[in-house]
Scaffold this motif. Structure first.
Motif, PDB file in Angstrom:
ATOM      1  N   VAL A 286       0.837  -1.188   0.000  1.00  0.00           N
ATOM      2  CA  VAL A 286       0.000   0.000   0.000  1.00  0.00           C
ATOM      3  C   VAL A 286       0.878   1.245   0.000  1.00  0.00           C
ATOM      4  CG1 VAL A 286      -1.692   1.307   1.360  1.00  0.00           C
ATOM      5  CG2 VAL A 286      -1.847  -1.184   1.245  1.00  0.00           C
TER       6      VAL A 286
ATOM      7  N   GLY B 292      -4.507   6.888   0.612  1.00  0.00           N
ATOM      8  CA  GLY B 292      -3.664   6.078  -0.263  1.00  0.00           C
ATOM      9  C   GLY B 292      -4.399   4.816  -0.652  1.00  0.00           C
ATOM     10  N   GLY B 293      -3.644   3.836  -1.120  1.00  0.00           N
ATOM     11  CA  GLY B 293      -4.281   2.594  -1.526  1.00  0.00           C
ATOM     12  C   GLY B 293      -3.283   1.591  -2.052  1.00  0.00           C
ATOM     13  N   LYS B 294      -3.844   0.499  -2.530  1.00  0.00           N
ATOM     14  CA  LYS B 294      -3.065  -0.650  -2.982  1.00  0.00           C
ATOM     15  C   LYS B 294      -2.168  -0.298  -4.171  1.00  0.00           C
ATOM     16  CE  LYS B 294      -3.772  -5.361  -4.595  1.00  0.00           C
ATOM     17  NZ  LYS B 294      -4.774  -6.340  -5.017  1.00  0.00           N
TER      18      LYS B 294
ATOM     19  N   ALA C  90       1.527   4.685  -7.644  1.00  0.00           N
ATOM     20  CA  ALA C  90       0.283   4.280  -6.988  1.00  0.00           C
ATOM     21  C   ALA C  90      -0.253   5.410  -6.114  1.00  0.00           C
ATOM     22  CB  ALA C  90       0.515   3.027  -6.150  1.00  0.00           C
TER      23      ALA C  90
ATOM     24  N   ARG D 185      -1.850   8.058  -8.300  1.00  0.00           N
ATOM     25  CA  ARG D 185      -3.143   7.584  -8.810  1.00  0.00           C
ATOM     26  C   ARG D 185      -4.199   7.586  -7.706  1.00  0.00           C
ATOM     27  NH1 ARG D 185      -5.275   2.992  -8.034  1.00  0.00           N
ATOM     28  NH2 ARG D 185      -3.335   1.896  -7.583  1.00  0.00           N
ATOM     29  N   GLU D 186      -3.849   7.044  -6.561  1.00  0.00           N
ATOM     30  CA  GLU D 186      -4.813   6.944  -5.458  1.00  0.00           C
ATOM     31  C   GLU D 186      -5.267   8.315  -4.956  1.00  0.00           C
ATOM     32  OE1 GLU D 186      -6.454   4.500  -4.065  1.00  0.00           O
ATOM     33  OE2 GLU D 186      -5.482   2.748  -4.955  1.00  0.00           O
TER      34      GLU D 186
ATOM     35  N   GLU E  87      -7.704   9.647  -7.471  1.00  0.00           N
ATOM     36  CA  GLU E  87      -8.984   8.943  -7.419  1.00  0.00           C
ATOM     37  C   GLU E  87      -9.758   9.247  -6.132  1.00  0.00           C
ATOM     38  OE1 GLU E  87      -7.498   4.963  -9.889  1.00  0.00           O
ATOM     39  OE2 GLU E  87      -8.080   4.775  -7.805  1.00  0.00           O
ATOM     40  N   GLU E  88      -9.066   9.253  -4.994  1.00  0.00           N
ATOM     41  CA  GLU E  88      -9.731   9.388  -3.699  1.00  0.00           C
ATOM     42  C   GLU E  88     -10.022  10.830  -3.302  1.00  0.00           C
ATOM     43  OE1 GLU E  88      -7.818   7.476  -0.422  1.00  0.00           O
ATOM     44  OE2 GLU E  88      -7.653   5.564  -1.461  1.00  0.00           O
TER      45      GLU E  88
END
Length: 137
Positions: free
Chosen positions: A9, A40-42, A52, A55-56, A59-60
């Motif tokens: 993550v 955050g994220g995977k 990542a 991107r997260e 998106e979030e």
């Protein structure tokens, strides 16, 4: 005994000029739902941690990173999975953070964060922030 699944993550400690930190409230139906977390994220198999994170956060939160630096790495084992958190300190971004997935997002002082409930894997991040930014007089 089965080895728990490992998930990587990317997470962000997003600071503003007043050393307030942006946190997201996990949706109730998510793993560790109803707790505050560092956004955050995977990390997908084709991505670096930095990619990542970019991107997260888009998106979030609908923000784009301008300046970020690696902060720390944490490994934590939950009963059902192991998580490896690649944590970045984000000191500059463009856009206005908003919960794009219906989650609440809010700025907290370091002192306020000490009273919130986090997923277990997030507590070492909180401790590092407290150590780095919280000055006891």
């Amino acid at each position: 005994m089965d080895t728990p699944k490992t998930i990587q993550v990317a997470a962000a400690v997003i600071l503003n000029q007043d050393n307030r930190v942006l946190l997201s409230l996990r949706l109730q139906d998510a793993h560790q739902g109803g707790k505050w977390e560092f956004p955050g994220g995977k990390i997908e198999s084709h991505e670096t941690a930095n990619q990542a994170l970019e991107r997260e956060l888009k998106e979030e939160l609908n923000i784009s990173i301008v300046d970020a630096a690696k902060y720390l790495q944490i490994e934590h084992e939950y009963p059902e999975k192991k998580v490896i958190l690649e944590v970045y300190r984000v000191t500059s971004f463009s856009g206005t953070p908003e919960g794009m997935e219906g989650q609440e997002v809010r700025w907290f002082s370091i002192e306020e964060m000490l009273n919130l409930e986090f997923p277990d894997a997030n507590y070492p991040i909180l401790e590092q922030i407290r150590h780095d930014y919280f000055r006891v007089v």
